[in-house]
Structure formats: structure tokens, C-alpha cells
Design a protein around this motif. Structure first.
Motif, PDB file in Angstrom:
ATOM      1  N   LYS A   2       0.823  -1.201   0.000  1.00  0.00           N
ATOM      2  CA  LYS A   2       0.000   0.000   0.000  1.00  0.00           C
ATOM      3  C   LYS A   2       0.861   1.256   0.000  1.00  0.00           C
ATOM      4  CE  LYS A   2      -3.883  -2.263   0.253  1.00  0.00           C
ATOM      5  NZ  LYS A   2      -4.827  -2.297  -0.886  1.00  0.00           N
ATOM      6  N   GLU A   6      -2.899   5.396   0.867  1.00  0.00           N
ATOM      7  CA  GLU A   6      -3.833   4.301   1.125  1.00  0.00           C
ATOM      8  C   GLU A   6      -3.771   3.866   2.588  1.00  0.00           C
ATOM      9  OE1 GLU A   6      -3.960   2.083  -3.231  1.00  0.00           O
ATOM     10  OE2 GLU A   6      -2.327   1.638  -1.827  1.00  0.00           O
ATOM     11  N   ILE A  10      -6.807   3.795   5.382  1.00  0.00           N
ATOM     12  CA  ILE A  10      -7.146   2.586   6.143  1.00  0.00           C
ATOM     13  C   ILE A  10      -7.225   2.902   7.629  1.00  0.00           C
ATOM     14  CG2 ILE A  10      -6.274   0.325   6.852  1.00  0.00           C
ATOM     15  CD1 ILE A  10      -5.146   0.011   4.009  1.00  0.00           C
ATOM     16  N   ALA A  24     -12.186  -2.272   6.329  1.00  0.00           N
ATOM     17  CA  ALA A  24     -11.750  -2.884   5.086  1.00  0.00           C
ATOM     18  C   ALA A  24     -12.720  -2.592   3.955  1.00  0.00           C
ATOM     19  CB  ALA A  24     -11.590  -4.390   5.273  1.00  0.00           C
ATOM     20  N   GLY A  28     -11.497  -0.563   0.856  1.00  0.00           N
ATOM     21  CA  GLY A  28     -11.360  -1.422  -0.320  1.00  0.00           C
ATOM     22  C   GLY A  28     -10.171  -2.348  -0.255  1.00  0.00           C
ATOM     23  N   CYS A  29      -9.961  -2.984   0.909  1.00  0.00           N
ATOM     24  CA  CYS A  29      -8.834  -3.914   1.060  1.00  0.00           C
ATOM     25  C   CYS A  29      -9.255  -5.050   1.978  1.00  0.00           C
ATOM     26  CB  CYS A  29      -7.601  -3.198   1.619  1.00  0.00           C
ATOM     27  SG  CYS A  29      -7.840  -2.544   3.294  1.00  0.00           S
ATOM     28  N   SER A  30      -8.359  -5.951   2.275  1.00  0.00           N
ATOM     29  CA  SER A  30      -8.636  -7.081   3.153  1.00  0.00           C
ATOM     30  C   SER A  30      -8.625  -6.627   4.608  1.00  0.00           C
ATOM     31  CB  SER A  30      -7.592  -8.177   2.932  1.00  0.00           C
ATOM     32  OG  SER A  30      -7.697  -9.173   3.920  1.00  0.00           O
ATOM     33  N   HIS A  31      -9.440  -7.290   5.443  1.00  0.00           N
ATOM     34  CA  HIS A  31      -9.444  -6.945   6.859  1.00  0.00           C
ATOM     35  C   HIS A  31      -8.138  -7.353   7.538  1.00  0.00           C
ATOM     36  CE1 HIS A  31     -10.826 -11.141   6.731  1.00  0.00           C
ATOM     37  NE2 HIS A  31     -10.346 -11.263   7.968  1.00  0.00           N
ATOM     38  N   THR A  33      -5.225  -6.825   6.163  1.00  0.00           N
ATOM     39  CA  THR A  33      -4.362  -5.664   5.933  1.00  0.00           C
ATOM     40  C   THR A  33      -4.634  -4.574   6.949  1.00  0.00           C
ATOM     41  OG1 THR A  33      -4.325  -6.169   3.559  1.00  0.00           O
ATOM     42  CG2 THR A  33      -3.656  -3.944   4.225  1.00  0.00           C
TER      43      THR A  33
END
Length: 338
Positions: A2, A6, A10, A24, A28-31, A33
Motif C-alpha cells: 500500500k 492508502e 485505512i 476494510a 477497499g482492502c482485506s481486513h 491488511t
């Protein structure tokens, strides 16, 4: 990985929702991350910096480093892998290759040669080397290239061979062209200069020592396999070959005779020595005067070995020895060199 923007979004989303999954969805990413960045912030670690995980090669790194150091950084990864298997290593060859590459990079940085700017003094250094010349009349020629370190004045002379007599003849001509003899002459470790190395110390050819004594200069040689120790003349060789040796890029025609090659070398010297050098910002022809003020004068008579082999005539016997034979000479030459 990232970007900084970004990661900022987050963390902002988590601060707003307090939930990994909700943040997330907003970012727009994985939890996973989100959790990794939030955990790093909570533990006071730099956010966004990857955490190094344990590797299968970690407990063998000391051995890998030892093998790389003992081989001077030349050992292959597959050979290291074979040695590690005998020590109980269970990792893959790919992991070994990565570890060996890392160890080699550290080894190279630790032993890397550091270059410092060389501030040359006028009249002190002359460097010379050879380059492959063009084929003239079906015979391959040699380009002798000399370079004065202070003024960047270049000498290019074609030769038919690199025999001892040819080398000394062209050096005598070089001294006369530059108008003096520098303190040091630096070159490669060819047999015409260095016969062997004993304990890393070069043993000079006795004829070279005689030649250097006659002209009052000191002949030095660079370290074997180390072109950087005379990089100035190495670059001069490249420039001369690119201009004088006929190729498809310079569109130069083949030479009809050796005299044509000599004329081309003379024209090249005139052109390059009258052109402003990018380092000194001056033309070499304008700086050669400062070199000549500090150089030694050239003897009126060339050293006899420049014309071939020489022999000393005894003071009481008009005979000289040559290749296991005795030859008579005029008695008027008693005590002289022929």
C-alpha cells in the motif's frame, strides 16, 4: 504494498468504525491488511514497513557467510546447497539461492573498492596501452596510445608489432612528440616490461630498466587485471579504436597502406588535442606547455635498444657475442655499444 495515502485512509477508516471488516469495506482492502497496520501502530512500529519473518536459512547463515567469504564471493548457490544438506538443512534450493545472493551482496559491499578523485600534477604521469589496429595489406597492426594525465594530451602511433625494440622506439618518439620525459611511465604487465611477479612484487625486464635509466624516468605497472588503475588511457584506447579502425559505424574505408594509417593517426591526434576536454574545460594542446616546464629534456640520441638489440664491445677485443656466436667488429668501436 500500500502507498502512504492508502495506509492513511485505512487507519482513518478504522478510527471511524472501530472494526477491521468495516474499515476494510470502506478502504477497499482485506481486513487482514487493516489489522496489520493497526497492530503496527499500536505497538509503536513503523506503519507499512514489512515485518521480517523467520526463514529456514537463518540458522545456517553463519555457514553460508563463511563459504561466500572463503571463495571471495565466487561460490555457486548449488554448491552451498550441497554443503548445507550435509549439515541437516531441510530447505529448498530456491531458499538457498536467496540466502547466498544476500550474503554475496553483503560481501561485495564490505570489500568494494572506493575510488577517490585523482588530482594529477603536470609533468608527472604518462600512461600508455595498446589497442587492436586495422588490418593493412593482410597484416594486423597495433595502435600505441599514450596519455598525459594532467593535460589529457594523447599520442596515437601505429605499430606492426609489440616487440621490445618497437616498444622502446615508439616511447622515444612519444617523448619527442610531447617535448619532454615525465617522471613516471605507467603501463600493463607485459613481458616487455615485467618478466614475472615474486610475492606480488613485479620483476622488471632488464632491458626496460636500462631504457628507463637512460631516459631518467621510472617505469611502473598497474595491478594485474585492474584496468581502473590506468582508466584514463583505457578510455583513450576506446576512443582511438572507434575512430581509426574501420567499422560499419564510423564508415571509414580500409587503409591502402601503412602510411595511410600513420596519416590518419596524425590527423586524429591533431583533432582530439585541439578539442576542449570536458573535465579540464581546456584544450590539451594549451596545457601541454605546463607539462613541458616540469618534464625532463629528451636526450639528443635515442637509446640504442630502440633500434634493436645492442652489445658492448670489449675495450681490448673487437668481438661481440650474439646468439651463442662471436662476431668481429671494426677495431675503432672498441669500448663502445653497437
Amino acid at each position: 504494498m500500500k502507498s502512504d495515502g492508502e495506509i492513511m485512509e485505512i487507519l482513518e477508516a478504522y478510527d471511524s468504525t472501530g472494526s477491521y471488516r468495516a474499515a476494510a469495506e470502506l478502504a477497499g482492502c482485506s481486513h487482514h491488511t487493516v489489522k496489520a497496520h493497526v497492530t503496527a501502530r499500536a505497538q509503536g512500529r513503523p506503519v507499512g514497513v514489512p515485518v521480517r519473518r523467520d526463514r529456514v536459512t537463518d540458522e545456517f547463515m553463519d555457514k553460508i557467510t563463511e563459504l561466500v567469504a572463503r571463495s571471495g564471493g565466487r561460490i555457486r548457490a548449488d554448491k552451498v546447497h550441497e554443503r548445507l544438506l550435509g549439515l541437516g538443512y531441510e530447505g529448498s534450493e530456491r531458499s538457498t539461492r536467496r540466502a547466498v545472493a544476500h550474503a554475496k551482496a553483503i560481501h561485495e559491499r564490505a570489500g568494494r573498492r572506493v575510488h577517490r578523485p585523482w588530482v594529477a600534477e603536470p609533468g608527472l604521469w604518462l600512461q600508455y596501452d595498446y589497442g587492436d589496429g586495422p588490418v593493412v595489406g593482410g597484416v594486423k597492426t597495433v595502435l600505441f596510445i599514450a596519455w598525459l594525465a594532467f593535460s589529457r594530451f594523447r599520442i596515437v602511433i601505429p605499430l606492426r608489432d609489440k616487440t621490445l625494440a618497437s616498444v622502446f622506439m615508439v616511447l622515444d618518439r612519444t617523448f619527442r612528440l610531447i617535448g619532454g620525459i615525465p617522471t613516471y611511465v605507467l603501463t600493463d604487465n607485459e613481458k616487455t616490461v615485467t618478466t614475472m611477479h615474486i610475492a606480488g612484487v613485479p620483476v622488471r625486464n632488464r632491458d626496460t630498466v636500462s631504457f628507463a635509466k637512460y631516459y631518467g624516468t621510472t617505469v611502473l605497472t598497474c595491478q594485474p587485471a585492474d584496468p581502473a588503475s590506468k582508466g584514463g588511457v583505457e578510455r583513450s584506447v576506446q576512443i582511438a579504436k572507434a575512430d581509426l579502425v574501420p567499422t560499419a559505424t564510423n564508415l571509414r574505408n580500409e587503409y591502402a597502406s601503412f602510411a595511410d594509417l600513420e596519416a590518419a593517426c596524425q590527423a586524429f591526434m591533431s583533432e582530439i588535442n585541439e578539442k576542449e576536454h570536458r573535465v579540464t574545460k581546456r584544450c590539451p594542446i594549451d596545457l601541454i606547455g605546463q607539462e613541458q616546464e616540469r618534464m625532463h629534456p629528451v636526450p639528443d640520441r635515442a637509446h640504442t635498444i630502440a633500434f634493436g638489440l645492442s652489445r658492448k664491445v670489449p675495450v681490448n677485443t673487437p668481438m661481440v657475442a650474439f646468439e651463442s656466436g662471436q662476431y668481429s667488429v671494426p677495431h675503432a668501436l672498441l669500448g663502445s655499444e653497437v
